[in-house]
Write a protein that holds these residues in place. Structure first.
Motif, PDB file in Angstrom:
ATOM      1  N   ILE A  37       0.694  -1.324   0.001  1.00  0.00           N
ATOM      2  CA  ILE A  37       0.064   0.077   0.071  1.00  0.00           C
ATOM      3  C   ILE A  37       0.681   1.264   0.058  1.00  0.00           C
ATOM      4  N   SER A  40       1.826   2.265  -3.653  1.00  0.00           N
ATOM      5  CA  SER A  40       0.699   2.759  -4.481  1.00  0.00           C
ATOM      6  C   SER A  40       0.479   4.231  -4.675  1.00  0.00           C
ATOM      7  N   VAL A  43      -5.495   4.948  -5.914  1.00  0.00           N
ATOM      8  CA  VAL A  43      -6.728   4.226  -5.259  1.00  0.00           C
ATOM      9  C   VAL A  43      -8.079   4.577  -5.661  1.00  0.00           C
ATOM     10  N   SER A  63       3.089   8.099  -2.419  1.00  0.00           N
ATOM     11  CA  SER A  63       2.005   7.158  -1.915  1.00  0.00           C
ATOM     12  C   SER A  63       0.819   7.959  -1.736  1.00  0.00           C
ATOM     13  N   PHE A 100      -6.213  -0.646  -4.410  1.00  0.00           N
ATOM     14  CA  PHE A 100      -4.832   0.095  -4.721  1.00  0.00           C
ATOM     15  C   PHE A 100      -4.343  -0.539  -5.837  1.00  0.00           C
ATOM     16  N   LEU A 101      -3.684   0.006  -6.691  1.00  0.00           N
ATOM     17  CA  LEU A 101      -2.981  -0.392  -7.894  1.00  0.00           C
ATOM     18  C   LEU A 101      -1.695   0.069  -7.597  1.00  0.00           C
ATOM     19  N   ILE A 102      -0.506  -0.690  -7.875  1.00  0.00           N
ATOM     20  CA  ILE A 102       0.881  -0.615  -7.850  1.00  0.00           C
ATOM     21  C   ILE A 102       1.344  -0.715  -9.375  1.00  0.00           C
ATOM     22  N   VAL A 108      -3.266  -6.762  -6.757  1.00  0.00           N
ATOM     23  CA  VAL A 108      -3.934  -5.443  -6.324  1.00  0.00           C
ATOM     24  C   VAL A 108      -4.380  -5.396  -4.772  1.00  0.00           C
TER      25      VAL A 108
END
Length: 202
Positions: A37, A40, A43, A63, A100-102, A108
């Protein structure tokens, strides 16, 4: 059309849940979940209110949230269109879901919890960016957190640069506005939008 109408029909169709699908759910941030998180920058924030559901994209230069502790996330509300749909929902129903996308990761992260909207001066100042502060901060208490199966991102090839859609193949924001409202001045909107966005990012 054949419609599933009961929980029993649905569970019979899909069968047993795998052990990993259940074991991954925690009520707090493990070290690994904290790391994911924390990396990321984007979101999707889902909320619910009397009018229905809302899902809002949120992004930041680093972040997208600040991890306050193992059960608390702080999400600054930077400048937008002032519709405040998500915020209106939160003050009436605190339930929220975050996805959340990283960039570069097929995993995810998902969080379900409850949120409040804080306008505490010290909290707002702690998010200073280019001399500016968010108007409010969404503070989320985590009820459950887990990572999502990677298949959706893998199927979509989300991070594959060869799959990117060219801007020329998409309607512009002005074109979409004109399609929704007859007579809208799309040329002026599209011409002025990049400079306006650059000046109002924070």
């Amino acid at each position: 059309m054949t419609i599933i109408q009961t929980e029993e029909q649905l569970k019979l169709l899909y069968g047993e849940v795998s052990e990993a699908s259940v074991a991954k759910v925690t009520s707090y941030l493990t070290d690994a979940y904290r790391q994911m998180i924390g990396l990321s920058p984007f979101v999707a924030l889902a909320t619910v209110g009397p009018e229905g559901l809302d899902c809002s994209p949120r992004g930041d230069a680093g972040s997208v949230v600040r991890i306050e502790d193992e059960r608390t996330l702080a999400l600054p509300d930077w400048r937008g269109n002032n519709r405040i749909d998500s915020l209106l929902n939160i003050v009436r129903d605190p339930r929220v879901a975050l996805m959340f996308l990283i960039p570069g990761s097929n995993s995810v992260m998902r969080v379900n919890g409850r949120a409040v909207i804080s306008v505490d001066g010290a909290l707002l100042e702690s998010f200073e960016m280019d001399g500016k502060h968010p108007r409010s901060v969404i503070v989320v208490t985590i009820d459950e957190v887990y990572f999502q199966c990677a298949r959706a991102v893998m199927r979509a090839e989300l991070w594959n640069p060869d799959r990117r859609v060219a801007a020329s193949d998409l309607p512009t924001p002005g074109e979409m506005l004109k399609a929704a409202k007859a007579g809208f001045d799309q040329e002026t909107y599209d011409r002025e939008w990049p400079a306006r966005a650059a000046k109002s990012m924070w």
